[in-house]
Scaffold this active site. Structure first.
Site, PDB file in Angstrom:
ATOM      1  N   GLY A 143       0.750  -1.251  -0.090  1.00  0.00           N
ATOM      2  CA  GLY A 143       0.024  -0.071   0.011  1.00  0.00           C
ATOM      3  C   GLY A 143       0.790   1.093  -0.227  1.00  0.00           C
ATOM      4  N   ARG A 197       9.825   3.820  15.860  1.00  0.00           N
ATOM      5  CA  ARG A 197       8.412   3.846  15.312  1.00  0.00           C
ATOM      6  C   ARG A 197       7.517   4.277  16.531  1.00  0.00           C
ATOM      7  NH1 ARG A 197       4.465   4.952  11.469  1.00  0.00           N
ATOM      8  NH2 ARG A 197       2.874   3.519  11.392  1.00  0.00           N
ATOM      9  N   ASP A 255      -7.113  -3.664   5.103  1.00  0.00           N
ATOM     10  CA  ASP A 255      -6.175  -4.089   5.817  1.00  0.00           C
ATOM     11  C   ASP A 255      -6.664  -4.311   7.282  1.00  0.00           C
ATOM     12  OD1 ASP A 255      -4.148  -3.892   3.919  1.00  0.00           O
ATOM     13  OD2 ASP A 255      -3.534  -1.668   4.591  1.00  0.00           O
ATOM     14  N   HIS A 259      -4.741  -7.554   4.433  1.00  0.00           N
ATOM     15  CA  HIS A 259      -3.487  -7.810   4.932  1.00  0.00           C
ATOM     16  C   HIS A 259      -3.380  -7.750   6.474  1.00  0.00           C
ATOM     17  CE1 HIS A 259       0.796  -7.338   4.933  1.00  0.00           C
ATOM     18  NE2 HIS A 259       0.823  -6.281   5.943  1.00  0.00           N
ATOM     19  N   HIS A 318      10.912  -3.875   7.647  1.00  0.00           N
ATOM     20  CA  HIS A 318      11.151  -3.175   8.691  1.00  0.00           C
ATOM     21  C   HIS A 318      12.820  -3.173   8.858  1.00  0.00           C
ATOM     22  CE1 HIS A 318       7.170  -5.086   9.801  1.00  0.00           C
ATOM     23  NE2 HIS A 318       6.971  -3.737  10.346  1.00  0.00           N
TER      24      HIS A 318
END
EC number: 2.1.1.14
Length: 754
Positions: free
Chosen positions: A432, A515, A599, A641, A694
């Site tokens: 996405g 994050r 998602d 997802h 990641h």
């Protein structure tokens, strides 16, 4: 007996995300290790002082982490995977970053360790890896150094340790299979060493976290607690700490342990204070988790007072947050844009410390006037017009079974979709988002600050979407996305366009590593006043002949990644969101968008911690997704997802979603997750993630091909898609281009090998 206050932990990142900025600067090579360490020291000192000034008597030390506290514990124990070790066997902060990210400013890059959700929260931890015959030793003295820091500042402290049984429970075996619980005897000497060092420093109490004790553990794991704590007893007083659920089902195990106190979560558990008081040893301290550490709502302190007052004076008592305040934003006082009414309903971490101080003072004195004054806005909120919407409540009540059913089963829909899209074998796509560049973030910030008018902002966003389409066509991807340049966050963006949400300026909470997310707050009934994603999806589709996916965040994920209301059920909130997004699906379809991704990465993380409570949650969680999606016609392909998931125990529910395609995160687990889909004989299409987004490492074509071949051993190749693990928002364009080019090449190679 005087009642004291304490917290189980405090947010680490800083009010202005100072830790995040320092980490990312160091990782990029723009600052030194010494500069990073200095930021950590400054934040710890500030946060200890802030808690003390807010009225906390015993400050937590050891709750700070450079990535996450489970990874910190792994380093403490010398549990470093061979691929991340320094050549000389030493351990340093770069070792930690290599385990978490796959690379650091020093040392060789290697595959990052697996990451998953911390119990049922939106916080993540790096999964410890265990191997047969593994050795443990004290190699990382961060906790002891931070204790020395706090003592030097004159603070009264309570060190925090993740307990040995929970640590083993959270890990995974790598290599030859064995029972990881057999390692308990090997890690206990390290814990004994740490406790001895703390005792030397004059520490009286240590908070030892064993949240696994709220789970429905196998008997062998329950039996492990007694010998473990027999080995740890005698050096300092141990506050056995649990959270996220109640302890009553495992209380027989707990009261047999040689500890001196127990912390219980009285927010998320169903434990009865009177029963706890009756059953706990008379000389034990009870730490009552009365203030919610996982939400932003002001507490009804009159209610909390009534809940605990009956045992005041009858045993040693502390009042505390239910869990670490890590899950709450730091300070409400800096929120200048919230209107007075809404702001009066909230309390962030520092305000929660203040709530504990108010409660302590009232319990010690018997004077409750201050509690009544603090709690008054809560009574007003119950009658606010901003909370209730009659039209939403009416629509929710009118839902029928037909509202959650697609027109035809998957087999029929798949034929219609194949005829419409004519995709090749091994179709390639992304999840996405594309990199959120400095230019994109600057564009949004200028618009938000009023430095850019709407027309220029829209022109800028349109250009970034156009470039994302051009990039994907150059790479040769089969199903495109618009890149989400207009979105700051996959939940916040939708919340901004739905009635019933409010937003903060600085309400950041840590998700993993550097994050941070700024969750929206659900304050009332939810509805969609206008289309949200249609304009940009339609524009992107106009730029290409290839299909462009419409991108929605699903109802359960929006719920789980927001701060929810506390006056209605989670089911009610999820279904209100589902109805709002159902209208979005219909509008996307009407605009010519043929593939719509909804998602739901949070579906599994929202599971109750006790398996006996799962069925009810999964029933309404699946129904919410289906309400959202079922309006789509047969020829419209619905994707979903999910990430960080173990699927084998919820495969019935995954299948019940009835998504045409599911994409999942599998690369860190080496396609291990596909075992669940194979065993279940999952009937629909699957896109197993072929590289870890990641980590900044670029996977080779050979690596991706090997993973796809492994996937094809479990799932028929004609039902496999090729995609990254997750969205690419946090990556840079150079590594994104390189990784996607290799991914597309791997798919082409497999097509030619047919």
């Amino acid at each position: 007996m005087t009642i004291l206050t304490h917290t189980l932990g405090f947010p680490r990142v800083g009010l202005r995300r100072e830790l995040k900025k320092a980490q990312e600067s160091y990782w990029a090579g723009n600052s030194t290790r010494e500069a990073l360490l200095a930021v950590g020291r400054e934040l710890r000192a500030r946060h200890w002082e802030q808690q003390k000034q807010a009225g906390i008597d015993l400050l937590p030390v050891g709750d700070f982490a450079w990535y996450d506290h489970v990874l910190t514990t792994s380093l403490l124990l010398g549990n470093v995977p061979a691929r991340h070790q320094n050549n000389d066997g030493s351990v340093d902060i770069d070792t930690l970053f290599r385990i978490g990210r796959g690379r650091a400013p020093t040392g060789e890059p290697a595959a990052a360790a697996e990451m998953t959700k911390w119990f049922n929260t939106n916080y993540h931890y790096i999964v410890p890896e265990f191997s047969k015959g593994q050795q443990f030793r004290l190699t990382w003295t961060q906790l002891l150094e931070e204790v020395d820091e706090a003592l030097a500042l004159g603070h009264k402290i309570k060190p925090v340790l993740l307990g040995p049984v929970t640590y083993l429970w959270l890990g995974k075996v790598k290599g030859e299979p064995f029972d990881r619980l057999t390692l308990l005897k090997d890690i206990l000497p390290v814990y004994q060493h740490v406790l001895a060092e703390l005792a030397k420093r004059g520490i009286e109490w240590v908070q030892i976290d064993e949240p696994a004790l709220v789970l429905e553990l196998p008997q062998a794991w329950l039996d492990a607690f007694k010998p473990a704590y027999d080995a740890l007893a005698g050096q300092v007083k141990l506050l056995l700490t649990t959270y996220f659920e109640g302890v009553t089902p495992n209380l027989d195990t707990i009261i047999a342990l040689p500890v001196q106190g127990l912390h219980v979560d009285l927010i998320h558990g169903k434990d009865d204070v009177a029963e706890l008081h009756q059953r706990l040893p008379v000389d034990w301290l009870l730490s009552a988790g009365l203030i919610n550490g996982r939400n932003v709502w002001r507490a009804d302190l009159t209610e909390k007072y009534a809940q605990i007052n009956a045992i005041v004076g009858k045993r040693a008592l502390w009042v505390a947050s239910s869990c670490s305040l890590l899950h709450s934003p730091i300070d409400l006082s800096v929120e200048t844009r919230l209107d007075t009414e809404v702001k009066s309903w909230f309390a962030f971490a520092l305000q929660k410390c203040g709530e504990l101080a108010l409660l302590r003072d009232a319990l010690n004195s018997g004077e409750t006037a201050a509690l009544e004054e603090w709690s008054a806005p809560i009574q007003a909120r119950r009658h606010s017009r901003r909370v209730h919407n009659a039209a939403v409540e009416k629509r929710l009540a009118a839902i029928t079974a037909q509202d959650s059913q697609r027109e035809n089963p998957y087999e029929v829909r798949a034929e219609a979709q194949r005829a419409r899209f004519k995709l090749p074998a091994w179709p390639t796509t992304t999840i996405g988002s594309f990199p959120q560049t400095t230019e994109i973030r600057g564009l949004r910030l200028d618009f938000k600050k009023g430095n850019l008018d709407a027309n220029n902002y829209r022109t800028g966003i349109a250009e970034h979407i156009k470039q994302a389409i051009i990039e994907q066509e150059r790479l040769g991807l089969d199903v495109l996305v618009h890149g989400e340049a207009e979105r700051n966050d996959m939940v916040e963006y939708f919340g901004e366009h739905l009635d019933g949400f409010v937003f903060t300026q600085n309400g950041w909470v840590q998700s993993y590593g550097s994050r941070c997310v700024k969750p929206p707050v659900v304050i009332g009934d939810i509805s969609r006043p206008a289309p949200i994603t249609v304009e940009w999806a339609k524009y992107a589709q106009s730029l290409t002949d290839k299909p462009v996916k419409g991108m929605l965040t699903g109802p359960v994920t929006i719920l789980c990644w927001s701060f929810p209301r506390e006056d209605v059920t989670r089911e009610t909130i999820a279904k209100q969101i589902a109805l709002a997004l159902r209208d979005e699906v219909a509008d996307l379809e009407a605009a010519g968008i043929g593939i719509i991704q909804i998602d739901e990465p949070a579906l599994r993380e929202g599971l109750p911690l006790r398996r006996s409570d799962w069925d009810a949650y999964l029933e309404w969680g699946v129904e919410a997704f289906r309400i959202n999606a079922a309006v789509a016609k047969d020829e419209t392909q619905i994707h979903t997802h999910m990430c960080y998931c173990e699927f084998n125990d919820i495969m019935d529910s995954i299948a019940a979603l009835d998504a045409d395609v599911i994409t999942i995160e599998t690369s860190r687990s080496d396609m291990e997750l596909l075992e669940s889909f194979e065993a279940f004989d999952y009937p629909n299409e699957i896109g197993p993630g072929v590289y870890d987004i990641h980590s900044p490492n670029v996977p080779s074509v050979e690596w991706i091909e090997a993973l796809l071949k492994k996937a094809a051993q479990r799932i028929p190749a004609q039902r496999l898609w090729v995609n990254p693990d997750c969205g690419l928002k946090t990556r840079g364009w150079p590594e994104t281009r390189a990784a996607l080019a290799n991914m597309v090449k791997a798919a082409h190679n497999l097509r030619q090998a047919k």
